[in-house]
Design a protein around this motif. Structure first.
Motif, PDB file in Angstrom:
ATOM      1  N   THR A  10       0.851  -1.189   0.000  1.00 53.31           N
ATOM      2  CA  THR A  10       0.000   0.000   0.000  1.00 53.31           C
ATOM      3  C   THR A  10       0.887   1.240   0.000  1.00 53.31           C
ATOM      4  O   THR A  10       2.020   1.215   0.495  1.00 53.31           O
ATOM      5  N   ILE A  11       0.355   2.317  -0.564  1.00 51.90           N
ATOM      6  CA  ILE A  11       1.060   3.586  -0.640  1.00 51.90           C
ATOM      7  C   ILE A  11       0.163   4.664  -0.050  1.00 51.90           C
ATOM      8  O   ILE A  11      -1.024   4.755  -0.408  1.00 51.90           O
ATOM      9  N   ASN A  61       2.085   1.968   5.872  1.00 50.61           N
ATOM     10  CA  ASN A  61       2.104   1.708   4.433  1.00 50.61           C
ATOM     11  C   ASN A  61       3.458   1.129   4.029  1.00 50.61           C
ATOM     12  O   ASN A  61       4.477   1.414   4.653  1.00 50.61           O
ATOM     13  N   SER A  62       3.468   0.345   2.970  1.00 48.58           N
ATOM     14  CA  SER A  62       4.738  -0.146   2.430  1.00 48.58           C
ATOM     15  C   SER A  62       5.573   1.013   1.920  1.00 48.58           C
ATOM     16  O   SER A  62       6.803   1.007   2.029  1.00 48.58           O
ATOM     17  N   VAL A  63       4.900   2.016   1.339  1.00 54.99           N
ATOM     18  CA  VAL A  63       5.550   3.239   0.871  1.00 54.99           C
ATOM     19  C   VAL A  63       4.839   4.406   1.528  1.00 54.99           C
ATOM     20  O   VAL A  63       3.663   4.657   1.251  1.00 54.99           O
ATOM     21  N   GLN A  64       5.539   5.106   2.436  1.00 55.53           N
ATOM     22  CA  GLN A  64       4.967   6.268   3.119  1.00 55.53           C
ATOM     23  C   GLN A  64       5.514   7.537   2.465  1.00 55.53           C
ATOM     24  O   GLN A  64       6.721   7.728   2.374  1.00 55.53           O
ATOM     25  N   LEU A  65       4.609   8.395   1.986  1.00 55.65           N
ATOM     26  CA  LEU A  65       4.998   9.612   1.293  1.00 55.65           C
ATOM     27  C   LEU A  65       4.712  10.846   2.151  1.00 55.65           C
ATOM     28  O   LEU A  65       3.674  10.914   2.822  1.00 55.65           O
ATOM     29  N   LYS A 107      -3.353   0.578  -3.511  1.00 52.86           N
ATOM     30  CA  LYS A 107      -2.852  -0.768  -3.216  1.00 52.86           C
ATOM     31  C   LYS A 107      -2.358  -1.393  -4.507  1.00 52.86           C
ATOM     32  O   LYS A 107      -2.952  -1.204  -5.565  1.00 52.86           O
ATOM     33  N   THR A 119      -6.146   9.072  -8.239  1.00 53.92           N
ATOM     34  CA  THR A 119      -4.885   8.513  -8.735  1.00 53.92           C
ATOM     35  C   THR A 119      -4.868   8.604 -10.246  1.00 53.92           C
ATOM     36  O   THR A 119      -5.888   8.377 -10.902  1.00 53.92           O
ATOM     37  N   LEU A 137       5.450   8.634  -9.131  1.00 53.49           N
ATOM     38  CA  LEU A 137       6.288   7.456  -8.945  1.00 53.49           C
ATOM     39  C   LEU A 137       6.437   6.717 -10.267  1.00 53.49           C
ATOM     40  O   LEU A 137       5.467   6.565 -11.015  1.00 53.49           O
ATOM     41  N   TYR A 165       7.231   3.179 -12.033  1.00 52.88           N
ATOM     42  CA  TYR A 165       7.148   1.761 -11.702  1.00 52.88           C
ATOM     43  C   TYR A 165       8.167   0.962 -12.496  1.00 52.88           C
ATOM     44  O   TYR A 165       8.197   1.017 -13.726  1.00 52.88           O
TER      45      TYR A 165
END
Length: 215
Positions: free
Chosen positions: A26-27, A33-37, A48, A67, A92, A94
């Motif tokens: 998750t972002i 979250n796996s990616v914290q912004l 997700k 998004t 981001l 990918y």
């Protein structure tokens, strides 16, 4: 093992690289979250990313500001290497350099210059300035049909495609060439039907991406 690499190329976290993340991820801006912004326009849990039938699937988690992938607003999207994911003020990229290079080679094998740009040590600078790479990677292409569908699901998909096919066929048949011109004219009624068709597509996209949303 399916893993995800994301490079933040714009926003407050620009330059950060999140490598070999195990799915699902998750972002968002919240801890956990796996990616914290560090982006106040990003929702607490914004998107997700998970694997389904060997496809990397991105889902918008009913975020406040939405998004975008390659500039298009989405609720649900299959990710491909080189895709640009925009959340809040952050963008981001990918995929690893190698993954993006490999996909680019498949799409544009005859253009060695594009591969050379991505292969240079100045990858990020070249990526930001090479519009030809973006054009190649993000060009609109016919998607693959889903596999592993049940007979009922396949019949539903056929019915859906047939509906749009028939309406578009009727629209094409209704057009008339303008005298001494390459343009085709469409009467007001058919034009309104085309707009209605676009509206129905947008509704289908929203319902599929967020089946719990009210229409």
């Amino acid at each position: 093992m399916n893993s995800v690499t994301l490079r933040v190329i714009d926003g407050a976290d620009r330059g950060r690289v999140f490598e070999n993340l195990e799915t699902p991820i998750t972002i968002g801006r919240e801890e956990g979250n796996s990616v914290q912004l560090n982006d106040e326009r990003v929702s607490r849990f914004h998107i997700k990313v998970q694997v389904d039938h060997d496809k990397m699937v991105l889902t918008d988690l009913e975020s406040t500001n939405g998004t975008r992938v390659n500039g298009e607003d989405i609720q649900l999207r299959i990710l491909r290497f080189g895709d640009l994911i925009a959340v809040g003020r952050s963008v981001l990229l990918y995929g690893t350099r190698e993954q993006i290079m490999s996909r680019l080679a498949e799409l544009k094998s005859s253009d060695s210059a594009a591969e050379d740009d991505l292969d240079s040590e100045e990858f990020d600078l070249n990526w930001g300035n090479a519009s030809d790479l973006h054009t190649t990677l993000h060009a609109l292409r016919p998607p693959e049909l889903p596999d592993r569908m049940s007979p009922g699901q396949a019949a539903q998909l056929v019915e859906l495609i047939e509906y749009f096919h028939i309406r578009l066929r009727n629209l094409v048949r209704s057009t008339a060439p303008e005298s001494e011109s390459e343009r085709q004219s469409v009467d007001q009624r058919e034009w309104q039907q085309l707009l209605d068709l676009q509206s129905r597509l947008a509704e289908y996209l929203r319902e599929i991406g967020n089946p719990n949303s009210s229409t």
